[in-house]
Design a protein around this motif. Structure first.
Motif, PDB file in Angstrom:
ATOM      1  N   GLY A 107       0.788  -1.302  -0.098  1.00 45.98           N
ATOM      2  CA  GLY A 107       0.065   0.117   0.074  1.00 45.98           C
ATOM      3  C   GLY A 107       0.574   1.323  -0.067  1.00 45.98           C
ATOM      4  O   GLY A 107       0.457   2.364  -0.522  1.00 45.98           O
ATOM      5  N   ILE A 108       2.122   1.046   0.533  1.00 48.09           N
ATOM      6  CA  ILE A 108       3.095   2.580   0.575  1.00 48.09           C
ATOM      7  C   ILE A 108       3.686   2.357  -0.748  1.00 48.09           C
ATOM      8  O   ILE A 108       3.919   3.661  -1.451  1.00 48.09           O
ATOM      9  N   VAL A 109       4.321   1.088  -1.130  1.00 52.80           N
ATOM     10  CA  VAL A 109       5.226   1.594  -2.386  1.00 52.80           C
ATOM     11  C   VAL A 109       4.594   1.183  -3.704  1.00 52.80           C
ATOM     12  O   VAL A 109       5.152   1.721  -4.646  1.00 52.80           O
ATOM     13  N   VAL A 110       3.436   0.697  -3.842  1.00 50.76           N
ATOM     14  CA  VAL A 110       2.712   0.668  -5.203  1.00 50.76           C
ATOM     15  C   VAL A 110       1.910   1.863  -5.318  1.00 50.76           C
ATOM     16  O   VAL A 110       0.646   1.612  -4.747  1.00 50.76           O
ATOM     17  N   SER A 111       2.500   2.897  -5.854  1.00 54.50           N
ATOM     18  CA  SER A 111       1.804   4.183  -6.110  1.00 54.50           C
ATOM     19  C   SER A 111       1.733   4.385  -7.514  1.00 54.50           C
ATOM     20  O   SER A 111       2.317   4.115  -8.260  1.00 54.50           O
ATOM     21  N   PRO A 112       0.445   5.201  -7.525  1.00 51.74           N
ATOM     22  CA  PRO A 112       0.063   5.410  -9.174  1.00 51.74           C
ATOM     23  C   PRO A 112       1.170   6.522  -9.620  1.00 51.74           C
ATOM     24  O   PRO A 112       1.073   6.964 -10.996  1.00 51.74           O
ATOM     25  N   TYR A 113       1.896   6.798  -8.871  1.00 54.65           N
ATOM     26  CA  TYR A 113       2.758   7.961  -9.259  1.00 54.65           C
ATOM     27  C   TYR A 113       4.332   7.534  -9.118  1.00 54.65           C
ATOM     28  O   TYR A 113       5.367   8.305  -9.872  1.00 54.65           O
ATOM     29  N   SER A 114       4.620   6.417  -8.721  1.00 53.69           N
ATOM     30  CA  SER A 114       6.048   6.075  -8.596  1.00 53.69           C
ATOM     31  C   SER A 114       6.113   4.796  -9.229  1.00 53.69           C
ATOM     32  O   SER A 114       5.404   3.630  -9.265  1.00 53.69           O
ATOM     33  N   PHE A 115       7.368   4.553 -10.366  1.00 56.57           N
ATOM     34  CA  PHE A 115       7.459   3.500 -10.828  1.00 56.57           C
ATOM     35  C   PHE A 115       8.858   2.613 -10.813  1.00 56.57           C
ATOM     36  O   PHE A 115       8.820   1.774 -11.604  1.00 56.57           O
ATOM     37  N   GLY A 116       9.568   3.238  -9.849  1.00 57.05           N
ATOM     38  CA  GLY A 116      10.968   2.531  -9.644  1.00 57.05           C
ATOM     39  C   GLY A 116      11.066   1.730  -8.524  1.00 57.05           C
ATOM     40  O   GLY A 116      10.593   1.939  -7.439  1.00 57.05           O
ATOM     41  N   GLY A 117      11.698   0.425  -8.812  1.00 56.21           N
ATOM     42  CA  GLY A 117      11.903  -0.390  -7.406  1.00 56.21           C
ATOM     43  C   GLY A 117      10.703  -0.808  -6.827  1.00 56.21           C
ATOM     44  O   GLY A 117      10.721  -0.895  -5.614  1.00 56.21           O
ATOM     45  N   ARG A 118       9.727  -1.165  -7.504  1.00 55.54           N
ATOM     46  CA  ARG A 118       8.542  -1.940  -6.860  1.00 55.54           C
ATOM     47  C   ARG A 118       7.659  -2.742  -7.878  1.00 55.54           C
ATOM     48  O   ARG A 118       8.020  -2.472  -9.163  1.00 55.54           O
ATOM     49  N   PRO A 119       6.950  -3.635  -7.390  1.00 60.41           N
ATOM     50  CA  PRO A 119       6.394  -4.623  -8.268  1.00 60.41           C
ATOM     51  C   PRO A 119       5.556  -3.889  -9.302  1.00 60.41           C
ATOM     52  O   PRO A 119       4.766  -2.912  -8.819  1.00 60.41           O
ATOM     53  N   GLY A 120       5.614  -4.283 -10.439  1.00 62.47           N
ATOM     54  CA  GLY A 120       4.696  -3.669 -11.653  1.00 62.47           C
ATOM     55  C   GLY A 120       5.333  -2.466 -12.115  1.00 62.47           C
ATOM     56  O   GLY A 120       4.665  -1.796 -12.931  1.00 62.47           O
ATOM     57  N   GLY A 121       6.381  -1.926 -11.659  1.00 62.55           N
ATOM     58  CA  GLY A 121       6.984  -0.587 -12.089  1.00 62.55           C
ATOM     59  C   GLY A 121       8.014  -0.845 -13.033  1.00 62.55           C
ATOM     60  O   GLY A 121       8.694  -1.721 -13.093  1.00 62.55           O
ATOM     61  N   SER A 122       8.226   0.217 -14.099  1.00 59.01           N
ATOM     62  CA  SER A 122       9.396   0.107 -15.176  1.00 59.01           C
ATOM     63  C   SER A 122       9.327   1.339 -15.765  1.00 59.01           C
ATOM     64  O   SER A 122       8.435   2.258 -15.542  1.00 59.01           O
ATOM     65  N   VAL A 123      10.433   1.613 -16.495  1.00 58.34           N
ATOM     66  CA  VAL A 123      10.649   2.994 -16.886  1.00 58.34           C
ATOM     67  C   VAL A 123       9.273   3.038 -18.144  1.00 58.34           C
ATOM     68  O   VAL A 123       8.925   4.260 -18.314  1.00 58.34           O
ATOM     69  N   ARG A 124       9.164   2.004 -18.643  1.00 62.49           N
ATOM     70  CA  ARG A 124       7.855   2.096 -19.845  1.00 62.49           C
ATOM     71  C   ARG A 124       6.765   2.549 -19.094  1.00 62.49           C
ATOM     72  O   ARG A 124       6.092   3.328 -19.777  1.00 62.49           O
ATOM     73  N   CYS A 125       6.330   1.993 -17.747  1.00 63.90           N
ATOM     74  CA  CYS A 125       5.137   2.621 -17.471  1.00 63.90           C
ATOM     75  C   CYS A 125       5.368   4.180 -16.957  1.00 63.90           C
ATOM     76  O   CYS A 125       4.402   4.807 -17.136  1.00 63.90           O
ATOM     77  N   ALA A 126       6.503   4.674 -16.429  1.00 63.32           N
ATOM     78  CA  ALA A 126       6.748   5.807 -16.222  1.00 63.32           C
ATOM     79  C   ALA A 126       6.504   6.735 -17.350  1.00 63.32           C
ATOM     80  O   ALA A 126       5.841   7.809 -17.183  1.00 63.32           O
ATOM     81  N   ILE A 127       7.163   6.542 -18.367  1.00 62.09           N
ATOM     82  CA  ILE A 127       7.153   7.063 -19.668  1.00 62.09           C
ATOM     83  C   ILE A 127       5.567   7.223 -20.257  1.00 62.09           C
ATOM     84  O   ILE A 127       5.119   8.072 -20.606  1.00 62.09           O
ATOM     85  N   HIS A 128       4.594   5.926 -20.205  1.00 57.60           N
ATOM     86  CA  HIS A 128       3.520   5.787 -20.570  1.00 57.60           C
ATOM     87  C   HIS A 128       2.521   6.964 -19.756  1.00 57.60           C
ATOM     88  O   HIS A 128       1.871   7.508 -20.316  1.00 57.60           O
ATOM     89  N   SER A 129       2.656   6.916 -18.256  1.00 60.01           N
ATOM     90  CA  SER A 129       2.114   7.928 -17.527  1.00 60.01           C
ATOM     91  C   SER A 129       2.528   9.274 -18.103  1.00 60.01           C
ATOM     92  O   SER A 129       1.337  10.204 -17.869  1.00 60.01           O
ATOM     93  N   ALA A 130       3.526   9.544 -18.323  1.00 53.35           N
ATOM     94  CA  ALA A 130       3.926  10.972 -18.546  1.00 53.35           C
ATOM     95  C   ALA A 130       3.295  11.363 -19.845  1.00 53.35           C
ATOM     96  O   ALA A 130       2.746  12.461 -20.143  1.00 53.35           O
ATOM     97  N   CYS A 131       3.073  10.411 -20.784  1.00 53.42           N
ATOM     98  CA  CYS A 131       2.542  10.323 -22.198  1.00 53.42           C
ATOM     99  C   CYS A 131       0.952  10.517 -21.923  1.00 53.42           C
ATOM    100  O   CYS A 131       0.220  11.478 -22.635  1.00 53.42           O
ATOM    101  N   ARG A 132       0.365  10.073 -20.981  1.00 49.75           N
ATOM    102  CA  ARG A 132      -1.100  10.181 -20.633  1.00 49.75           C
ATOM    103  C   ARG A 132      -1.273  11.625 -20.135  1.00 49.75           C
ATOM    104  O   ARG A 132      -2.332  12.277 -20.370  1.00 49.75           O
ATOM    105  N   GLU A 133      -0.338  12.246 -19.196  1.00 48.63           N
ATOM    106  CA  GLU A 133      -0.457  13.246 -18.741  1.00 48.63           C
ATOM    107  C   GLU A 133      -0.480  14.457 -19.665  1.00 48.63           C
ATOM    108  O   GLU A 133      -1.318  15.472 -19.648  1.00 48.63           O
TER     109      GLU A 133
END
Length: 422
Positions: A107-133
């Motif tokens: 609940g702490i580390v799996v955030s919709p705003y944080s994508f590094g060093g946590r389950p399901g996170g990746s650079v791809r997800c971070a860039i995709h989130s930026a493109c969505r915004e």
């Protein structure tokens, strides 16, 4: 009675699973020392896991010292890694696996705003989130890094924050030891020893627990830095603020620095000369996590491409210098092994950027790699011609195995002169 967190970490099943993850990442390492350590442990891994499990249950497990390693980076300070012994890495990974199975931790580390060093996170997800915004109307961007993040994390505070959400305190002592290993070669690191964690402060790069601890520390940052006015995307110590205009984004950045100040941290400011922070209209593009991002295109940044081509050049230069060793029987520098190694490097690098859409960036890399290959092949051809009279040396240079080079354990003794007759 349910098992404690400590008893789960010490169970052979969890440790075996942790070993498989350590083994997989170790064999994929660029370091031959790391790969060799994994291969050595692999010979007796089952008994090794049993020993670690017993020592954990008896309370006698010792993480031992770790070795500080400085990874060179052109134009930058070296990247500091802390390399622990294989048993220590297995226990660290087991702790991480058990913690990530706790709902309160996720609940702490799996955030919709944080994508590094946590389950399901990746650079791809971070860039995709930026493109969505951006597609939702964010038109101004500011990217920055948290200054000296890994060396300045208040480790005791983070461990206390983590302990407050755990179902029991059984892991408290082990987690503290796992996150603060003694550095056996601190004196050798010279002026760069300050890049390593100290006894009371900092988390080690190279330790699988460090991203978790960093995310725990920055949970408040992630929550406060996202509102209707701005979106802040974070990947460990890199973050990107996206908003409607410069004024809104600058105001958010001021707030970000205030939050970080409460944690005894700070962020680089655009224009401060560090080169680690930029700002500007989204339409002009911006660099984030090794990518150049615009509303229409995502591609590997110029710096990312330059750094990769430099790695290829270094590998081929070493291969050219070692052709004499290849002729003498060191197959890892043969033509076949060298070309295979370069091919794997290009394949792995390309996969990191599989989410990019333009092909021109990849073609430019291919062109530069091809020039380097031509230089290598010219050197190889000259060496091959030099040894054309020797079947053995020609074959070794090519990387085609010689039957006479194979190790043998003959039942009968080899007669004198037999090798020469062959």
């Amino acid at each position: 009675m349910s098992a404690t967190l400590y008893s789960r970490v010490s169970s052979p099943e969890i440790l075996r699973s942790a070993w498989q993850r350590v083994r997989s990442s170790g064999l994929a390492s660029k370091s031959e020392t790391t790969r060799q350590a994994i291969r050595s442990y692999e010979v007796t891994w089952e008994s090794g896991i049993a020993t670690v499990s017993n020592e954990l249950r008896e309370g006698s497990f010792d993480f031992g010292p770790a070795r500080g390693v400085l990874i060179p980076r052109p134009g930058k300070e070296p990247r500091p890694l802390l390399v622990a012994a294989i048993p220590a890495r297995i226990v660290q990974r087991a702790i991480l696996d058990v913690l990530q199975d706790v709902d309160a931790v996720l609940g702490i580390v799996v955030s919709p705003y944080s994508f590094g060093g946590r389950p399901g996170g990746s650079v791809r997800c971070a860039i995709h989130s930026a493109c969505r915004e951006i597609s939702n109307g964010r038109t101004y961007a500011l990217r920055s890094d948290i200054e000296g993040f890994f060396t300045r994390v208040p480790r005791a505070d983070v461990l206390a924050m983590l302990g407050d959400v755990l179902p029991d305190r059984s892991l408290e002592g082990l987690l503290e030891k796992a996150s603060c290993l003694e550095i056996e070669n601190l004196a050798e690191l010279g002026e760069y020893r300050a890049l390593m964690p100290s006894e009371f402060e900092g988390i080690a790069q190279g330790c699988c627990l460090s991203p978790l601890l960093g995310n725990v520390l920055l949970q408040e940052f992630d929550t406060e830095m996202n509102s209707s006015d701005v979106s802040t995307i974070r990947y460990m110590d890199d973050f990107l603020i996206l908003g409607q205009d410069r004024r809104t984004v600058q105001k958010a950045f001021t707030a970000a620095r205030a939050i970080l100040k409460r944690l005894n941290l700070d962020a680089y400011e655009p224009g401060d000369g560090s080169g680690k922070a930029i700002e500007g209209p989204v339409r002009k593009g911006f660099e984030f996590l090794g990518c150049w991002v615009t509303p229409r295109a995502i591609e590997p940044s110029r710096e990312a491409r330059r750094a990769f081509v430099s790695r290829v050049e270094t590998s081929l230069r070493q291969a050219r210098r070692s052709l004499k060793h290849a002729a003498a029987g060191d197959y890892k520098y043969s033509l076949a092994a060298t070309l295979h190694r370069i091919s794997r490097m290009v394949e792995a690098w390309t996969k990191q950027y599989s989410f990019c859409n333009p092909t021109t960036a990849f073609r430019s890399v291919d062109t530069r790699v091809d020039r380097l290959l031509q230089t290598y092949l010219s050197s190889f051809s000259a060496c091959y011609r030099k040894h054309k009279a020797s079947l053995e040396q020609r074959r070794r240079l090519l990387g085609i195995w010689l039957a006479s080079d194979a190790e043998r354990s003959p039942i009968l003794p080899i007669a004198k002169g037999d090798a020469a007759d062959a």
